[in-house]
Scaffold this motif. Sequence first.
Motif, PDB file in Angstrom:
ATOM      1  N   PHE A 485       0.834  -1.211   0.000  1.00 55.07           N
ATOM      2  CA  PHE A 485       0.000   0.000   0.000  1.00 55.07           C
ATOM      3  C   PHE A 485       0.863   1.252   0.000  1.00 55.07           C
ATOM      4  CE2 PHE A 485      -2.191   3.314   2.502  1.00 55.07           C
ATOM      5  CZ  PHE A 485      -3.260   3.558   1.645  1.00 55.07           C
ATOM      6  N   GLU A 486       1.985   1.211   0.703  1.00 56.60           N
ATOM      7  CA  GLU A 486       2.870   2.366   0.766  1.00 56.60           C
ATOM      8  C   GLU A 486       3.563   2.610  -0.565  1.00 56.60           C
ATOM      9  OE1 GLU A 486       3.575   4.589   3.371  1.00 56.60           O
ATOM     10  OE2 GLU A 486       1.729   3.731   4.170  1.00 56.60           O
ATOM     11  N   THR A 487       3.794   1.550  -1.344  1.00 57.64           N
ATOM     12  CA  THR A 487       4.503   1.679  -2.623  1.00 57.64           C
ATOM     13  C   THR A 487       3.619   1.225  -3.775  1.00 57.64           C
ATOM     14  OG1 THR A 487       5.456  -0.545  -2.352  1.00 57.64           O
ATOM     15  CG2 THR A 487       6.727   1.319  -1.484  1.00 57.64           C
ATOM     16  N   ARG A 488       2.324   1.529  -3.707  1.00 57.31           N
ATOM     17  CA  ARG A 488       1.378   1.037  -4.703  1.00 57.31           C
ATOM     18  C   ARG A 488       1.673   1.639  -6.082  1.00 57.31           C
ATOM     19  NH1 ARG A 488      -0.878   4.257  -1.020  1.00 57.31           N
ATOM     20  NH2 ARG A 488      -2.040   6.117  -1.619  1.00 57.31           N
ATOM     21  N   ASP A 489       1.419   0.825  -7.085  1.00 57.21           N
ATOM     22  CA  ASP A 489       1.698   1.190  -8.465  1.00 57.21           C
ATOM     23  C   ASP A 489       0.524   1.988  -9.033  1.00 57.21           C
ATOM     24  OD1 ASP A 489       2.457   1.414 -11.061  1.00 57.21           O
ATOM     25  OD2 ASP A 489       2.707  -0.739 -11.433  1.00 57.21           O
ATOM     26  N   PRO A 490       0.747   3.200  -9.536  1.00 55.96           N
ATOM     27  CA  PRO A 490      -0.366   3.976 -10.133  1.00 55.96           C
ATOM     28  C   PRO A 490      -1.018   3.262 -11.308  1.00 55.96           C
ATOM     29  CG  PRO A 490       1.546   5.371  -9.735  1.00 55.96           C
ATOM     30  CD  PRO A 490       2.002   3.960  -9.501  1.00 55.96           C
ATOM     31  N   PHE A 491      -0.242   2.427 -12.029  1.00 53.76           N
ATOM     32  CA  PHE A 491      -0.813   1.704 -13.160  1.00 53.76           C
ATOM     33  C   PHE A 491      -1.866   0.707 -12.692  1.00 53.76           C
ATOM     34  CE2 PHE A 491      -0.663  -2.069 -15.966  1.00 53.76           C
ATOM     35  CZ  PHE A 491      -1.147  -1.483 -17.127  1.00 53.76           C
ATOM     36  N   LEU A 492      -1.590   0.034 -11.572  1.00 51.64           N
ATOM     37  CA  LEU A 492      -2.568  -0.912 -11.032  1.00 51.64           C
ATOM     38  C   LEU A 492      -3.795  -0.182 -10.494  1.00 51.64           C
ATOM     39  CD1 LEU A 492      -0.207  -3.412  -9.164  1.00 51.64           C
ATOM     40  CD2 LEU A 492      -1.135  -3.558 -11.489  1.00 51.64           C
ATOM     41  N   ILE A 493      -3.592   0.990  -9.933  1.00 48.65           N
ATOM     42  CA  ILE A 493      -4.729   1.771  -9.439  1.00 48.65           C
ATOM     43  C   ILE A 493      -5.644   2.154 -10.601  1.00 48.65           C
ATOM     44  CG2 ILE A 493      -5.399   3.915  -8.310  1.00 48.65           C
ATOM     45  CD1 ILE A 493      -2.822   3.799  -6.716  1.00 48.65           C
ATOM     46  N   ARG A 494      -5.055   2.534 -11.718  1.00 50.41           N
ATOM     47  CA  ARG A 494      -5.863   2.885 -12.879  1.00 50.41           C
ATOM     48  C   ARG A 494      -6.618   1.668 -13.407  1.00 50.41           C
ATOM     49  NH1 ARG A 494      -5.229   2.551 -18.249  1.00 50.41           N
ATOM     50  NH2 ARG A 494      -3.113   1.747 -18.011  1.00 50.41           N
ATOM     51  N   GLN A 495      -5.991   0.500 -13.382  1.00 52.43           N
ATOM     52  CA  GLN A 495      -6.672  -0.713 -13.836  1.00 52.43           C
ATOM     53  C   GLN A 495      -7.847  -1.058 -12.932  1.00 52.43           C
ATOM     54  OE1 GLN A 495      -3.393  -3.499 -13.954  1.00 52.43           O
ATOM     55  NE2 GLN A 495      -3.165  -3.246 -16.164  1.00 52.43           N
ATOM     56  N   GLU A 496      -7.700  -0.837 -11.639  1.00 50.31           N
ATOM     57  CA  GLU A 496      -8.797  -1.115 -10.721  1.00 50.31           C
ATOM     58  C   GLU A 496      -9.973  -0.184 -10.985  1.00 50.31           C
ATOM     59  OE1 GLU A 496      -7.302  -0.838  -6.816  1.00 50.31           O
ATOM     60  OE2 GLU A 496      -5.996  -2.599  -6.978  1.00 50.31           O
ATOM     61  N   ARG A 497      -9.681   1.051 -11.312  1.00 50.43           N
ATOM     62  CA  ARG A 497     -10.757   2.001 -11.585  1.00 50.43           C
ATOM     63  C   ARG A 497     -11.485   1.665 -12.877  1.00 50.43           C
ATOM     64  NH1 ARG A 497      -7.528   7.643 -10.117  1.00 50.43           N
ATOM     65  NH2 ARG A 497      -7.451   7.306  -7.835  1.00 50.43           N
ATOM     66  N   GLU A 498     -10.803   1.024 -13.807  1.00 53.98           N
ATOM     67  CA  GLU A 498     -11.435   0.645 -15.061  1.00 53.98           C
ATOM     68  C   GLU A 498     -12.379  -0.544 -14.884  1.00 53.98           C
ATOM     69  OE1 GLU A 498      -8.241  -0.121 -17.702  1.00 53.98           O
ATOM     70  OE2 GLU A 498      -7.743   2.002 -18.033  1.00 53.98           O
ATOM     71  N   ASN A 499     -12.204  -1.299 -13.812  1.00 50.82           N
ATOM     72  CA  ASN A 499     -13.085  -2.450 -13.532  1.00 50.82           C
ATOM     73  C   ASN A 499     -13.634  -2.327 -12.112  1.00 50.82           C
ATOM     74  OD1 ASN A 499     -12.558  -4.478 -15.939  1.00 50.82           O
ATOM     75  ND2 ASN A 499     -10.582  -3.583 -15.354  1.00 50.82           N
ATOM     76  N   PRO A 500     -14.503  -1.360 -11.871  1.00 45.96           N
ATOM     77  CA  PRO A 500     -14.982  -1.139 -10.497  1.00 45.96           C
ATOM     78  C   PRO A 500     -15.879  -2.260  -9.975  1.00 45.96           C
ATOM     79  CG  PRO A 500     -16.201   0.232 -12.053  1.00 45.96           C
ATOM     80  CD  PRO A 500     -15.113  -0.429 -12.836  1.00 45.96           C
ATOM     81  N   THR A 501     -16.416  -3.094 -10.860  1.00 46.46           N
ATOM     82  CA  THR A 501     -17.302  -4.163 -10.399  1.00 46.46           C
ATOM     83  C   THR A 501     -16.534  -5.316  -9.772  1.00 46.46           C
ATOM     84  OG1 THR A 501     -17.260  -5.156 -12.616  1.00 46.46           O
ATOM     85  CG2 THR A 501     -19.038  -3.605 -12.125  1.00 46.46           C
ATOM     86  N   LEU A 502     -15.247  -5.407 -10.048  1.00 43.23           N
ATOM     87  CA  LEU A 502     -14.432  -6.473  -9.471  1.00 43.23           C
ATOM     88  C   LEU A 502     -14.032  -6.112  -8.051  1.00 43.23           C
ATOM     89  CD1 LEU A 502     -12.070  -7.327 -12.476  1.00 43.23           C
ATOM     90  CD2 LEU A 502     -14.119  -8.557 -11.745  1.00 43.23           C
ATOM     91  N   THR A 503     -14.201  -7.042  -7.143  1.00 40.79           N
ATOM     92  CA  THR A 503     -13.809  -6.830  -5.760  1.00 40.79           C
ATOM     93  C   THR A 503     -12.344  -7.222  -5.567  1.00 40.79           C
ATOM     94  OG1 THR A 503     -14.469  -9.062  -5.080  1.00 40.79           O
ATOM     95  CG2 THR A 503     -16.167  -7.339  -5.053  1.00 40.79           C
ATOM     96  N   GLU A 504     -11.820  -6.902  -4.406  1.00 45.95           N
ATOM     97  CA  GLU A 504     -10.452  -7.304  -4.087  1.00 45.95           C
ATOM     98  C   GLU A 504     -10.317  -8.830  -4.110  1.00 45.95           C
ATOM     99  OE1 GLU A 504      -9.017  -5.589  -0.513  1.00 45.95           O
ATOM    100  OE2 GLU A 504      -9.620  -3.548  -1.040  1.00 45.95           O
TER     101      GLU A 504
END
Length: 541
Positions: A485-504
Amino acid sequence: MEVEPARRDAAALDPELLQLPELAPGALRENSSIAEALYTQWLVLPESSKLVKCLIEDAKTGATLNASGSSASTNAASSSSLPSMFPAGSAPPLSPRSTAGSPRVMRRASGAGPSSLGSPLKLVSEPVREVIPQFYFKNGRPPPKDLREQCLSRLDHLFFAGEGLQLQEFRTVLKDICKLPSFLSGVLFKKIDVACSGTVTRDAFVDYWINDNKITMDTASQIFEVLRQPGYNYLTQEDFKPVLKELLATHPGLEFLQGTPEFQDRYAETVIYRIFYSINRSGNGHLTLRELKRGNLVAAMQQLDEEEDINKVLRYFSYEHFYVMYCKFWELDSDHDFLIDKENLIKYGNHSLTYRIVDRVFSQVPRKFTSMTEGKMGYEDFVYFILSEEDKSSEPSLEYWFKCIDLDGNGILTTNEMQFFYEEQLHRMECMGQEPVLFEDILCQMIDMIGPENETYFTLRDLKRCKLSGNIFNILFNLNKFMAFETRDPFLIRQERENPTLTEWDRFAHREYIRLSMEEDGEDASNGSGDVWDESLEAPF
């Protein structure tokens, strides 16, 4: 009787109206005692006393008062032999009454005329009784006539020649008439075929589905009525087993399990555990109709009945999700007795958890174990654990870990409680040669992240209002996720936002399934660092 009002009334009397020729016109005005004597004598007359009593009784009962509104005296309205005591125009005016906001005046019928009595008493007509149609039916709302006739007409075509239907033929009735998932046909068939004759007749179906008003229920209530046992107002895990058995036998996405009955049973158990983990919020094993309606199980069942690829149904029924859970449990169960202990669980996630949080899990504070073995966690207990660990954004997970951190069980997470768990995290960071983050600094970060109502402690309500609250628990007892979480990748954050229906959990299960399947194919999953694996497996999402 008050003397002063009587004297004032008598002073306004006209002697001619009293029809007393023996009394001089000016005598009454000059001598007020005569007016008082006349007033007293009038009150004791039998006719006057009877009139006053009648008017009082009518006022009490709400009957129409027999009096005239043109006079300020009641005796002038009831009998011509008792003329008015006041001359025309000399009666004192009544105090005006405000009708604004008066419920009594507002309830008066629009056609009712004003009261004929010149007094503050007003008559209120009876309110019009509005007939409220029946809105509660103990056994369900009866179907409308057109719906009933339409349903009976379709049944005549399905139950041709008046013969009964066997289970395979009955599935058509379930889909066409009941509009329920096809894998519920076996349960409904046995509900109607109480004699176990192997067939369901038209009349038996009409009695159960139409005459019993199930046709007018919503889908969740229909499924609840089909699954529940007689005399119970809740569902248990046993009620879902025949549904999963029929699903395994009929769904095309599960045909490959036909030759492995053991894994069929494990898959069915996993699905049921997931259902109760997400929907049975009380955690008592009794799934109520209210809980069923609030959850998404009905929608998942309907999707499952239309989708041939079982893995596209991410809620509850995905085989890939089951595969990940089962393999994770099997990896930790070193002696394969289908039980794991503290030393097994501490290895989970590459030793990502602290000993203190594992102790709290095995103290059975968040949930009582069902393994019935002291100090051992069974497969069902592990399913609850892994779902809570890998998706800390869900409400069941927040409740699970909140109970673990709340050492005294008072419903709040204090600074001392959070520092108790973070101390081990701090020690592990020092051992790994990483720059430690002091608790005071991390506490400020957590407060800014959650924004609690009271900054001296966190409540479960505070955590449920924040989408990032799951990171609080990672900070306290999961070092790997804390550092990620402290070193999270912005690319992965953008991918998560593109698929908001998917849970962790969906993302985790997808990554782990790829890893496990590659190991199954004989490929070396340890080729490269963990970071390389994370990057390659995150790419599809």
